[in-house]
Design a protein around this motif. Structure first.
Motif, short mmCIF file in Angstrom:
data_model
loop_
_atom_site.label_atom_id
_atom_site.label_comp_id
_atom_site.label_asym_id
_atom_site.label_seq_id
_atom_site.Cartn_x
_atom_site.Cartn_y
_atom_site.Cartn_z
N ALA A 174 36.85 47.28 32.20
CA ALA A 174 37.89 46.36 31.74
C ALA A 174 37.30 44.98 31.52
O ALA A 174 36.29 44.62 32.11
CB ALA A 174 39.01 46.29 32.79
N GLU A 175 37.96 44.20 30.66
CA GLU A 175 37.56 42.80 30.47
C GLU A 175 37.96 42.00 31.70
O GLU A 175 38.73 42.46 32.53
CB GLU A 175 38.21 42.23 29.20
N ALA A 176 37.42 40.79 31.80
CA ALA A 176 37.71 39.94 32.96
C ALA A 176 39.19 39.56 33.00
O ALA A 176 39.78 39.23 31.98
CB ALA A 176 36.84 38.69 32.92
N ASP A 177 39.77 39.63 34.20
CA ASP A 177 41.15 39.21 34.42
C ASP A 177 41.12 37.99 35.35
O ASP A 177 40.79 38.11 36.53
CB ASP A 177 41.92 40.37 35.06
N HIS A 178 41.45 36.83 34.78
CA HIS A 178 41.27 35.59 35.53
C HIS A 178 42.38 35.31 36.52
O HIS A 178 42.38 34.30 37.21
CB HIS A 178 41.07 34.43 34.55
#
Lengths: 307, 307
Positions: A174-178
């Motif tokens: 998954a892409e980064a979740d800030h």
């Protein structure tokens, strides 16, 4: 970085925007005038000839023409004085803005192109440190009404290359979740000054060892990496004297990175001064008006463009 | 990392070698026995059934079967005790070696697979710090006849991703030359403790600003980057207490990186202890012999393999 043009009225309000993922490096030498003319044709037919301000990589070695770098310390007037205006066949006037260089950097002068315009748009009145997040993130010291000095951190470059081409890229799902706990844990690890986590080359490996130990899921890996790497920038900025806990800084930009950097600022105990989202436009207009006033010319319709 | 097999005689002398760029991750689950059997067929037909020792990623989660990690502190006997031997259809005996984990690492246990075999082959008799260069470089502390602790540095990963996928990759025209002045200048910049060059995220940008300033040629960029990044590993190892100037360490490996790391060691004022180029083979044999002695079995023909 792609091409982006914003049409603003005499008051600086946005009338229309154009964006393209095709950056300036995708345009062959000699073809810039044609590409720009085509892009602006709808605006020109509706509003007449345009006053265009061009900032960023369009004025670089790989751009339309190579503009000089103004040395720090610098003001909006310095940028106006070093700008260059050409008249285009259709009657548009195109003003190229210079970049900014800091000759005090070791071992080579540091450079920016485009961020100086955002700094002018943010305003040079208050003494404050301004962070401009990006592939090559900049920390600038605004003092005595001038951009006094700045330094570059290649944070975005490190994150992108590791996230997409390293040991993580095959595992991470998954892409980064800030907003995630994994992002916050990455920041906390970057902030750790005890030495127990080792240097950064060792901390980066912990994204993998955490996965091997079953403590980090494939979904969390890029979030963890993002917190660790943006936190690393703040740890280096802190070590370099750019801030101490309790200071107030500003984060200036026009994309999602601003929120990310604001979250990291808070995690490092830093307060945030308000910053406008349209600093680039404000800066381009301010420098353009300086130029017009110094030439005694009157303003007509205008647009702002960067690539 | 590819597949590599070495056939050695009863005295440990190399008889033949096989190498393939196809690493263990390129082989589907369930197909390892067939791939190995085919690779060893010429040796088997000439020498009879083989005793094979397998070290490295072949014993990882993505390999043939997942071997456990022995915790530090560890000796050759500990690796032998945690090994696993299977009999193959053609009569070969295949011994998988375990990996090594350091539970004292923060925030997660550190791990290695394959390097522990090189450490055993280097020898655990003298108290010394041993560096094992690679994509994930390891620094290990040999003490009291055991591998006491170790840490990983993702040096090779950072170099490879930046050299091939960053702002440099479009400009740089040559691979790194470790005999060049640019490489030495990169090391010198990494070694600088004055703070004037900023942190590592800023120093990395100097490869670009040096080019913009006309001080670094496109040919020199990767050499400069290599010196800066390997030097960075040494700067972090120094900060972490792995060495101080005047210490003697060993660099263990079997490729060109050994020379690179020896050059950087000297630049950091570190003396080098001699190290054999065949440490991996020596280690595999030493652990295998431990195993045989403890089982009271006699040795027959053997080969060593890693992937």
């Amino acid at each position: 970085m792609g091409f982006r043009a914003v049409l603003v009225d005499r008051q600086g309000l946005i009338v229309d925007t154009k964006e393209s993922w095709q950056g300036v490096q995708a345009v062959a030498k000699g073809e810039h005038a044609g590409v720009l003319s085509d892009a602006l044709a709808p605006w020109r037919s509706k509003h007449g000839s345009l006053r265009v301000v061009a900032a960023g990589m369009i004025g670089s070695r790989n751009g339309w023409l190579e503009m000089p770098y103004v040395p720090t310390p610098a003001t909006a007037a310095d940028f106006a004085a070093a700008s260059r205006t050409i008249e285009l066949p259709e009657g548009d006037r195109l003003m190229f803005l210079p970049g900014l260089t800091d000759p005090s950097a070791f071992p080579f002068p540091d450079v920016m192109r485009g961020e100086e315009t955002q700094l002018v748009g943010f305003g040079l009145e208050q003494d404050i440190v301004v962070v401009l997040p990006g592939t090559h993130s900049k920390w600038a010291d605004i003092r005595h009404g001038r951009i006094e000095r700045f330094r570059t951190f290649v944070t975005g470059e490190i994150f992108n290359t590791l996230a997409n081409h390293s040991f993580l890229s095959k595992v991470a799902t998954a892409e980064a979740d800030h907003a995630s706990a994994a992002f916050a844990e990455g920041i906390a690890l970057a902030r750790d000054e005890s030495g127990r986590a080792g240097g950064q080359l060792t901390r980066l490996f912990a994204v993998r060892t955490g996965w091997l130990a079953g403590k980090i899921t494939p979904e969390e890996m890029k979030s963890r990496l993002s917190g660790l790497i943006v936190g690393w920038e703040f740890a280096e900025a802190r070590a370099g004297g750019w801030f101490t806990e309790g200071d107030t800084i500003a984060v200036v930009g026009d994309d999602d990175l601003v929120e990310v950097y604001e979250a990291v600022s808070k995690a490092f105990g830093v307060n945030l001064a308000p910053a406008p989202a349209d600093a680039a436009i404000r800066g381009a207009l301010a420098i353009s008006e300086y130029d017009l006033r110094s030439r005694g010319q009157e303003d007509s319709g205008r647009s702002y463009q960067r690539a």
